[in-house]
Motif scaffolding. Structure first.
Motif, PDB file in Angstrom:
ATOM      1  N   GLU A  39       0.798  -1.221   0.000  1.00 26.79           N
ATOM      2  CA  GLU A  39       0.000   0.000   0.000  1.00 26.79           C
ATOM      3  C   GLU A  39       0.838   1.282   0.000  1.00 26.79           C
ATOM      4  O   GLU A  39       0.550   2.202  -0.773  1.00 26.79           O
ATOM      5  CB  GLU A  39      -0.959   0.009   1.192  1.00 26.79           C
ATOM      6  N   PRO A  40       1.901   1.386   0.837  1.00 30.36           N
ATOM      7  CA  PRO A  40       2.683   2.629   0.801  1.00 30.36           C
ATOM      8  C   PRO A  40       3.335   2.880  -0.559  1.00 30.36           C
ATOM      9  O   PRO A  40       3.465   4.029  -0.992  1.00 30.36           O
ATOM     10  CB  PRO A  40       3.753   2.411   1.881  1.00 30.36           C
ATOM     11  N   LEU A  45       3.557   5.674  -5.849  1.00 31.67           N
ATOM     12  CA  LEU A  45       3.483   5.603  -7.306  1.00 31.67           C
ATOM     13  C   LEU A  45       2.339   6.471  -7.825  1.00 31.67           C
ATOM     14  O   LEU A  45       2.482   7.155  -8.847  1.00 31.67           O
ATOM     15  CB  LEU A  45       3.306   4.152  -7.754  1.00 31.67           C
ATOM     16  N   GLY A  46       1.199   6.467  -7.126  1.00 35.36           N
ATOM     17  CA  GLY A  46       0.075   7.312  -7.526  1.00 35.36           C
ATOM     18  C   GLY A  46       0.431   8.789  -7.480  1.00 35.36           C
ATOM     19  O   GLY A  46       0.098   9.550  -8.395  1.00 35.36           O
ATOM     20  N   ALA A 102       4.564   2.039   6.235  1.00 31.46           N
ATOM     21  CA  ALA A 102       4.200   3.414   5.899  1.00 31.46           C
ATOM     22  C   ALA A 102       5.331   4.337   6.318  1.00 31.46           C
ATOM     23  O   ALA A 102       5.924   4.192   7.388  1.00 31.46           O
ATOM     24  CB  ALA A 102       2.903   3.796   6.597  1.00 31.46           C
ATOM     25  N   GLY A 103       5.654   5.268   5.454  1.00 31.00           N
ATOM     26  CA  GLY A 103       6.735   6.192   5.763  1.00 31.00           C
ATOM     27  C   GLY A 103       6.759   7.330   4.771  1.00 31.00           C
ATOM     28  O   GLY A 103       6.015   7.338   3.790  1.00 31.00           O
ATOM     29  N   ASN A 104       7.627   8.306   5.027  1.00 33.47           N
ATOM     30  CA  ASN A 104       7.725   9.430   4.113  1.00 33.47           C
ATOM     31  C   ASN A 104       8.603   9.060   2.915  1.00 33.47           C
ATOM     32  O   ASN A 104       9.096   7.931   2.816  1.00 33.47           O
ATOM     33  CB  ASN A 104       8.242  10.685   4.838  1.00 33.47           C
ATOM     34  N   ASP A 160      -4.684   7.119  -2.788  1.00 34.95           N
ATOM     35  CA  ASP A 160      -5.167   6.221  -1.735  1.00 34.95           C
ATOM     36  C   ASP A 160      -5.198   4.754  -2.165  1.00 34.95           C
ATOM     37  O   ASP A 160      -5.807   3.919  -1.488  1.00 34.95           O
ATOM     38  CB  ASP A 160      -6.560   6.653  -1.265  1.00 34.95           C
ATOM     39  N   GLY A 161      -4.538   4.438  -3.288  1.00 33.50           N
ATOM     40  CA  GLY A 161      -4.543   3.063  -3.772  1.00 33.50           C
ATOM     41  C   GLY A 161      -5.686   2.754  -4.712  1.00 33.50           C
ATOM     42  O   GLY A 161      -5.684   1.722  -5.384  1.00 33.50           O
ATOM     43  N   ARG A 162      -6.680   3.643  -4.791  1.00 34.83           N
ATOM     44  CA  ARG A 162      -7.793   3.499  -5.728  1.00 34.83           C
ATOM     45  C   ARG A 162      -7.797   4.617  -6.759  1.00 34.83           C
ATOM     46  O   ARG A 162      -8.104   4.415  -7.924  1.00 34.83           O
ATOM     47  CB  ARG A 162      -9.134   3.499  -4.985  1.00 34.83           C
TER      48      ARG A 162
END
Length: 285
Positions: A39-40, A45-46, A102-104, A160-162
């Motif tokens: 997810e991160p 990439l988005g 999750a990270g910057n 947001d992955g979508r």
């Protein structure tokens, strides 16, 4: 709910301030479908795809703009590309032994290099290095515009992955004192945008909420689509760069040469006769 995969330019009338807005859903989903990303990584990439579309709006010629990063963190490669006609593609590579949390930006990429490459259809290629001091992609790109282009720029990137969306505002050279005052207002107002607003609302609603007291000209919608630029000829050109000896070594070992496009996973298969023609123009083996 807004329409999918659109890009729009806008400007503030009687000033040297311009902007761009983009929203991606289908093209983003098509690109994510090529690989099972954590997810991160999918979010990063988005954001990168959105950034490539927004930055390509500054091109005044036919060509492509790509954002590429190589790092020593969990994400070893990040690439997003947009052409002048709003065709996008992108990819990320993840260290298989790393744990992706999750990270910057800097936590995901680690130490490494980021660059923007502009490749015109006619003319010389240009590459500029993106500073890696900010901990967000938007912040890093804002520093790039400030240092390399001397253009005050603000970027807002969300994914947001979508779906993914972004907003760019930029102060152009030749700004007047009135432009400077307008820029301060516009910059302050743009900073109030939330991820939910940018991801869910259409361009008219977003710009009205932010700048309804300003005179804004909104240009026509432009569609954005995932499209890979790979082809059999381009793949042959890549084989040519590998070299004759290496190609024939693979043929002797495997019988054919197969190459997969990293962006769309199309497989190109080449027989010995293809390699003969590539290097000699006629069959030798």
């Amino acid at each position: 709910m807004q329409a999918s995969d659109q890009f729009r330019k806008f400007l503030f009338e009687h000033s040297q301030i311009r902007g761009a807005w983009v929203h991606l859903r289908d093209s983003y989903s098509d690109i994510l479908a090529q690989t099972d990303y954590p997810e991160p990584v999918a979010r990063l990439l988005g954001e990168s795809l959105v950034a490539s579309v927004l930055m390509s709006s500054t091109l005044k010629f036919k060509g492509t703009l790509s954002l590429q990063a190589n790092g020593e963190g969990p994400v070893t490669t990040l690439l997003a590309e947009c052409s002048h006609d709003r065709h996008v593609r992108g990819i990320a590579r993840v260290d298989e032994e790393a744990t992706v949390a999750a990270g910057n930006l800097n936590q995901l990429l680690g130490q490494g290099r980021m660059a923007i490459t502009i490749t015109p259809e006619q003319g010389q290629r240009y590459q500029g290095v993106v500073p890696r001091e900010a901990d967000t992609l938007a912040g890093a790109l804002e520093e790039y515009f400030e240092r390399s282009e001397q253009l005050a720029t603000r970027l807002f990137l969300f994914a947001d992955g979508r779906q993914s969306a972004g907003l760019l505002i930029q102060r152009l050279p030749g700004a007047t004192e009135e432009d400077n005052e307008l820029w301060e207002r516009v910059e302050h107002l743009a900073a109030t945008i939330s991820a939910a607003e940018l991801l869910e609302l259409d361009s008219e609603t977003v710009l009205h909420r932010l700048f309804h007291e300003e005179e804004v000209r909104l240009f026509d919608r432009e569609p954005v689509a995932f499209r890979c630029t790979c082809s059999r000829d381009r793949t042959l050109a890549a084989l040519s760069s590998i070299g004759k000896e290496e190609c024939y070594s693979i043929l002797d070992e495997q019988g054919t040469i197969e190459m997969d496009c990293q962006f769309c996973h199309t497989t190109y298969r080449f027989q010995r006769i293809d390699i003969d023609q590539l290097f000699s123009g006629h069959t030798l083996h």
